[in-house]
Design an enzyme around this catalytic site. Sequence first.
Site, mmCIF file in Angstrom:
data_model
loop_
_atom_site.group_PDB
_atom_site.id
_atom_site.type_symbol
_atom_site.label_atom_id
_atom_site.label_comp_id
_atom_site.label_asym_id
_atom_site.label_seq_id
_atom_site.Cartn_x
_atom_site.Cartn_y
_atom_site.Cartn_z
ATOM 1 C CG MET A 28 54.280 -72.795 24.018
ATOM 2 S SD MET A 28 53.970 -74.373 23.220
ATOM 3 C CE MET A 28 52.252 -74.567 23.544
ATOM 4 C CG LEU A 31 52.730 -63.416 25.731
ATOM 5 C CD1 LEU A 31 53.824 -62.408 26.093
ATOM 6 C CD2 LEU A 31 53.066 -64.790 26.295
ATOM 7 N N GLY A 34 47.435 -64.020 32.475
ATOM 8 C CA GLY A 34 48.063 -65.095 33.260
ATOM 9 C C GLY A 34 49.579 -65.086 33.048
ATOM 10 C CG HIS A 35 51.318 -66.048 29.188
ATOM 11 N ND1 HIS A 35 50.302 -66.037 28.266
ATOM 12 C CD2 HIS A 35 51.847 -67.279 29.163
ATOM 13 C CE1 HIS A 35 50.216 -67.221 27.705
ATOM 14 N NE2 HIS A 35 51.136 -68.009 28.230
ATOM 15 C CE LYS A 147 45.769 -72.863 30.929
ATOM 16 N NZ LYS A 147 46.039 -74.100 30.141
ATOM 17 C CG MET A 182 42.782 -65.601 31.630
ATOM 18 S SD MET A 182 43.572 -64.014 31.781
ATOM 19 C CE MET A 182 42.163 -63.108 32.394
ATOM 20 C CB SER A 183 43.976 -71.185 27.963
ATOM 21 O OG SER A 183 44.463 -71.902 26.863
ATOM 22 C CB SER A 184 47.444 -69.148 24.126
ATOM 23 O OG SER A 184 48.395 -68.673 25.050
#
Length: 274
Positions: A28, A31, A34-35, A147, A182-184
């Site tokens: 989504m 980035l 992680g992506h 995650k 890690m997360s957006s």
Amino acid sequence: MQVVKNLQDLNKVLKIVSNKSIGFVPTMGSLHRGHLSLVRASKKKTDYTVVSIFVNPTQFDNQNDYNNYPINLQNDISLLNNEEVDLLFIPDYEELYSSEKLIKIDLHNLDKVLEGKHRKGHFDGVVRVVSIFFNLIKPQYAFLGEKDYQQYLIISLLAKELFEKVKIILCPTFREESGLAMSSRNLRLEAKYSKETKKLFELLTYCKKNFDVENRKKLEQICFEKLSQFSSPEYFEIRQSVDLTNEGELSDKWRAFTATKFGDIRLIDNIALN
Ligand code: PAF
């Protein structure tokens, strides 16, 4: 890297590479490393890597969360260019969903617990959009992050039932130095929560150290209470890795799952316990 925004162009490009093995990384956007680790895993395993960036409205149970989802398209494009991704697909909602083929799938209650229970309709939206992508892109592999472990199980089941040619590859969670997954969404975390977010991974590690199946319920309670001291938890649950049920033996594989809020920002994380 080629960038396509409509189905006609997507089909044209995919026709040319139909003899290659395709790896797909659905995202989504916004980035992070992680992506990029998913992209690297795809590049290693396949001949041709396709990344999608699409903030999928049907998987949000909260309009505010959807409206505030971070968007950083120019930065994303430059990161993917650096990784030498082959194709970036940035579809338009109307056109993407106009290609939807209705599907019916029994998710065996995987969608009724944890995120499925707390975010009504979330996994219906995920399954819809991923099915559309699988139908259009026809990848041999799709790469997903640990995650979102529940999402991984659900998409694996979707592939097994309806897209048997797609193999789902689980890639490890990438963490900040603090341990925060890690997360957006981390982009929207206020700096004042940095001490507290560090405690989230410490808590998961505590749970792992103290896990044995006998004390599972007690440990869930203790962890929930500890979590409440520095955030606003929705759940802290210990479940089986294979099917998310909460009954079984120590010889089974177990995982702790949590969702908690720091201010307005809701984060999820999980850890394998044995
Ligand atoms: O994990 C995500 O970012 C999304 O749920 C996905 C798989 C791209 C579907 O919209």
